[in-house]
Design a protein around this motif. Structure first.
Motif, mmCIF file in Angstrom:
data_model
loop_
_atom_site.group_PDB
_atom_site.id
_atom_site.type_symbol
_atom_site.label_atom_id
_atom_site.label_comp_id
_atom_site.label_asym_id
_atom_site.label_seq_id
_atom_site.Cartn_x
_atom_site.Cartn_y
_atom_site.Cartn_z
ATOM 1 N N HIS A 4 0.840 -1.202 0.000
ATOM 2 C CA HIS A 4 0.000 0.000 0.000
ATOM 3 C C HIS A 4 0.870 1.245 0.000
ATOM 4 C CE1 HIS A 4 -3.933 -1.759 0.287
ATOM 5 N NE2 HIS A 4 -3.531 -2.565 1.246
ATOM 6 N N ARG A 5 0.329 2.325 -0.572
ATOM 7 C CA ARG A 5 1.049 3.593 -0.636
ATOM 8 C C ARG A 5 0.228 4.665 0.079
ATOM 9 N NH1 ARG A 5 2.889 4.267 -6.741
ATOM 10 N NH2 ARG A 5 4.000 6.047 -5.856
ATOM 11 N N HIS A 6 0.942 5.603 0.699
ATOM 12 C CA HIS A 6 0.316 6.651 1.501
ATOM 13 C C HIS A 6 0.917 8.005 1.121
ATOM 14 C CE1 HIS A 6 -0.826 3.147 3.854
ATOM 15 N NE2 HIS A 6 0.450 2.864 3.999
ATOM 16 N N PHE A 7 0.074 9.032 1.177
ATOM 17 C CA PHE A 7 0.506 10.370 0.772
ATOM 18 C C PHE A 7 -0.023 11.422 1.745
ATOM 19 C CE2 PHE A 7 -0.059 7.620 -2.845
ATOM 20 C CZ PHE A 7 1.114 7.773 -3.553
ATOM 21 N N ILE A 8 0.773 12.462 1.928
ATOM 22 C CA ILE A 8 0.399 13.633 2.715
ATOM 23 C C ILE A 8 0.413 14.798 1.732
ATOM 24 C CG2 ILE A 8 1.070 15.150 4.620
ATOM 25 C CD1 ILE A 8 2.670 12.710 5.752
ATOM 26 N N ILE A 9 -0.688 15.542 1.650
ATOM 27 C CA ILE A 9 -0.705 16.671 0.722
ATOM 28 C C ILE A 9 -1.190 17.934 1.430
ATOM 29 C CG2 ILE A 9 -1.170 15.105 -1.214
ATOM 30 C CD1 ILE A 9 -3.906 16.415 -1.477
ATOM 31 N N HIS A 10 -0.827 19.053 0.852
ATOM 32 C CA HIS A 10 -1.337 20.356 1.280
ATOM 33 C C HIS A 10 -2.330 20.791 0.209
ATOM 34 C CE1 HIS A 10 -0.413 24.653 2.910
ATOM 35 N NE2 HIS A 10 -1.678 24.522 2.581
ATOM 36 N N LYS A 11 -3.610 20.513 0.464
ATOM 37 C CA LYS A 11 -4.650 20.835 -0.508
ATOM 38 C C LYS A 11 -4.832 22.351 -0.583
ATOM 39 C CE LYS A 11 -9.607 20.915 -0.980
ATOM 40 N NZ LYS A 11 -9.580 22.344 -1.121
ATOM 41 N N PRO A 12 -4.765 22.879 -1.793
ATOM 42 C CA PRO A 12 -4.990 24.321 -1.935
ATOM 43 C C PRO A 12 -6.472 24.664 -1.939
ATOM 44 C CG PRO A 12 -4.471 23.363 -4.066
ATOM 45 C CD PRO A 12 -4.369 22.257 -3.053
ATOM 46 N N TRP A 13 -6.777 25.928 -1.707
ATOM 47 C CA TRP A 13 -8.129 26.433 -1.833
ATOM 48 C C TRP A 13 -8.576 26.226 -3.282
ATOM 49 C CZ3 TRP A 13 -10.271 29.974 -5.079
ATOM 50 C CH2 TRP A 13 -11.574 30.384 -4.782
ATOM 51 N N GLY A 14 -9.848 25.882 -3.477
ATOM 52 C CA GLY A 14 -10.402 25.776 -4.825
ATOM 53 C C GLY A 14 -10.280 24.402 -5.468
ATOM 54 N N MET A 15 -9.677 23.450 -4.791
ATOM 55 C CA MET A 15 -9.506 22.111 -5.352
ATOM 56 C C MET A 15 -10.542 21.167 -4.751
ATOM 57 S SD MET A 15 -6.175 19.636 -5.313
ATOM 58 C CE MET A 15 -5.511 20.315 -6.828
ATOM 59 N N ILE A 16 -11.068 20.258 -5.574
ATOM 60 C CA ILE A 16 -12.010 19.247 -5.113
ATOM 61 C C ILE A 16 -11.200 18.087 -4.531
ATOM 62 C CG2 ILE A 16 -13.824 17.635 -5.819
ATOM 63 C CD1 ILE A 16 -14.512 19.603 -8.077
ATOM 64 N N SER A 17 -11.590 17.594 -3.346
ATOM 65 C CA SER A 17 -10.877 16.494 -2.677
ATOM 66 C C SER A 17 -11.282 15.139 -3.253
ATOM 67 C CB SER A 17 -11.167 16.492 -1.173
ATOM 68 O OG SER A 17 -10.640 17.623 -0.558
ATOM 69 N N ALA A 49 -13.684 25.121 -0.626
ATOM 70 C CA ALA A 49 -13.250 26.380 -0.014
ATOM 71 C C ALA A 49 -12.304 26.182 1.174
ATOM 72 C CB ALA A 49 -14.462 27.182 0.425
ATOM 73 N N SER A 50 -11.981 24.936 1.517
ATOM 74 C CA SER A 50 -11.080 24.665 2.640
ATOM 75 C C SER A 50 -9.704 24.263 2.124
ATOM 76 C CB SER A 50 -11.655 23.553 3.524
ATOM 77 O OG SER A 50 -12.885 23.963 4.074
ATOM 78 N N GLU A 51 -8.715 24.439 2.993
ATOM 79 C CA GLU A 51 -7.327 24.188 2.608
ATOM 80 C C GLU A 51 -6.671 23.290 3.648
ATOM 81 O OE1 GLU A 51 -5.380 28.190 2.106
ATOM 82 O OE2 GLU A 51 -7.362 28.813 2.798
ATOM 83 N N GLY A 52 -5.459 22.854 3.329
ATOM 84 C CA GLY A 52 -4.644 22.237 4.351
ATOM 85 C C GLY A 52 -4.384 20.764 4.185
ATOM 86 N N LEU A 53 -4.127 20.132 5.326
ATOM 87 C CA LEU A 53 -3.670 18.751 5.386
ATOM 88 C C LEU A 53 -4.733 17.776 4.908
ATOM 89 C CD1 LEU A 53 -1.376 16.842 6.338
ATOM 90 C CD2 LEU A 53 -2.491 16.834 8.570
ATOM 91 N N LEU A 54 -4.352 16.946 3.954
ATOM 92 C CA LEU A 54 -5.210 15.886 3.459
ATOM 93 C C LEU A 54 -4.344 14.648 3.292
ATOM 94 C CD1 LEU A 54 -8.110 15.264 2.491
ATOM 95 C CD2 LEU A 54 -7.366 15.864 0.190
ATOM 96 N N LEU A 55 -4.818 13.534 3.821
ATOM 97 C CA LEU A 55 -4.090 12.272 3.717
ATOM 98 C C LEU A 55 -4.754 11.413 2.654
ATOM 99 C CD1 LEU A 55 -3.694 11.502 7.535
ATOM 100 C CD2 LEU A 55 -2.165 12.798 6.042
ATOM 101 N N LEU A 56 -3.930 10.704 1.896
ATOM 102 C CA LEU A 56 -4.419 9.793 0.871
ATOM 103 C C LEU A 56 -3.752 8.443 1.066
ATOM 104 C CD1 LEU A 56 -4.374 12.799 -0.431
ATOM 105 C CD2 LEU A 56 -4.840 11.581 -2.523
ATOM 106 N N THR A 57 -4.449 7.385 0.668
ATOM 107 C CA THR A 57 -3.909 6.041 0.827
ATOM 108 C C THR A 57 -4.535 5.099 -0.190
ATOM 109 O OG1 THR A 57 -3.517 4.250 2.412
ATOM 110 C CG2 THR A 57 -5.649 5.355 2.537
ATOM 111 N N THR A 58 -3.892 3.960 -0.387
ATOM 112 C CA THR A 58 -4.491 2.874 -1.165
ATOM 113 C C THR A 58 -5.048 1.807 -0.227
ATOM 114 O OG1 THR A 58 -2.344 1.758 -1.330
ATOM 115 C CG2 THR A 58 -2.950 3.237 -3.153
#
Length: 188
Positions: A4-17, A49-58
């Motif tokens: 499995h792979r895991h990711f930490i991202i900084h989601k910008p304003w205006g992007m769909i999660s 409209a929210s920003e910040g920490l978003l975690l992703l995984t498989t």
């Protein structure tokens, strides 16, 4: 079996999660940030409209564990007006919000006033001083109802202007660049 792979991202304003745009809106998607492997999913979401920490995984099991109430989620929230201690106390104890067409009392959490965290400006300006003062509060919760933090600040009379998730469990946003992606061996 593939690891499995895991990711930490900084989601910008205006992007769909999400990776798919069901409404076909002209917004960026998570897949625009990085070439994520097939089966990657966002662990919880942040609205456009929210920003910040978003975690992703498989790994669906990790996703379920992190979305549970086992882990704190911390948000820095810029609100309309100068928020007072009375409103902060209400945020800590739980406030009534609407959820799924019903009234819901949020679970107790933590909240406290903070100084302006000096995040980089958004791509769309929030407003300027002519519209009145703003202030910042940190809100820490273990649940995540639809638009919960925004509804909480509105319920105490201080609507949210900017919302940035800065921590999930022990993973912090810290000095990540907006739209930054970090691949990691494990999340929690």
């Amino acid at each position: 079996m593939e690891k499995h792979r895991h990711f930490i991202i900084h989601k910008p304003w205006g992007m769909i999660s999400q990776f798919v745009n069901p409404a076909k809106r002209k917004k960026k998607l998570l897949g625009d940030l990085y070439n994520f492997p097939a089966g990657t999913m966002a662990i919880g979401r942040l609205d456009v409209a929210s920003e910040g920490l978003l975690l992703l995984t498989t790994d669906g099991k990790i996703s379920e564990k992190i979305r549970s109430s086992k882990f704190e989620k911390e948000y820095y929230v810029q609100v309309d007006g100068i928020i007072n201690e009375e409103a902060v106390e209400k945020l800590k104890k739980g406030v009534e919000i609407g959820f799924d067409g019903k009234k819901y009392i949020t679970k107790p959490g933590k909240a406290f006033l903070i100084n302006d965290p000096k995040f980089p400006l958004r791509s769309q300006k929030i407003r300027d001083d002519r519209h009145g003062p703003t202030s910042w509060v940190s809100i820490i919760i273990r649940e995540g109802k639809f638009r919960q933090v925004r509804k909480m600040t509105a319920a105490v009379g201080f609507p949210t202007l900017r919302l940035i998730r800065v921590r999930i469990g022990n993973i912090k946003l810290e000095n990540m660049e907006v739209s930054g992606v970090i691949e990691t061996d494990k999340l929690m």
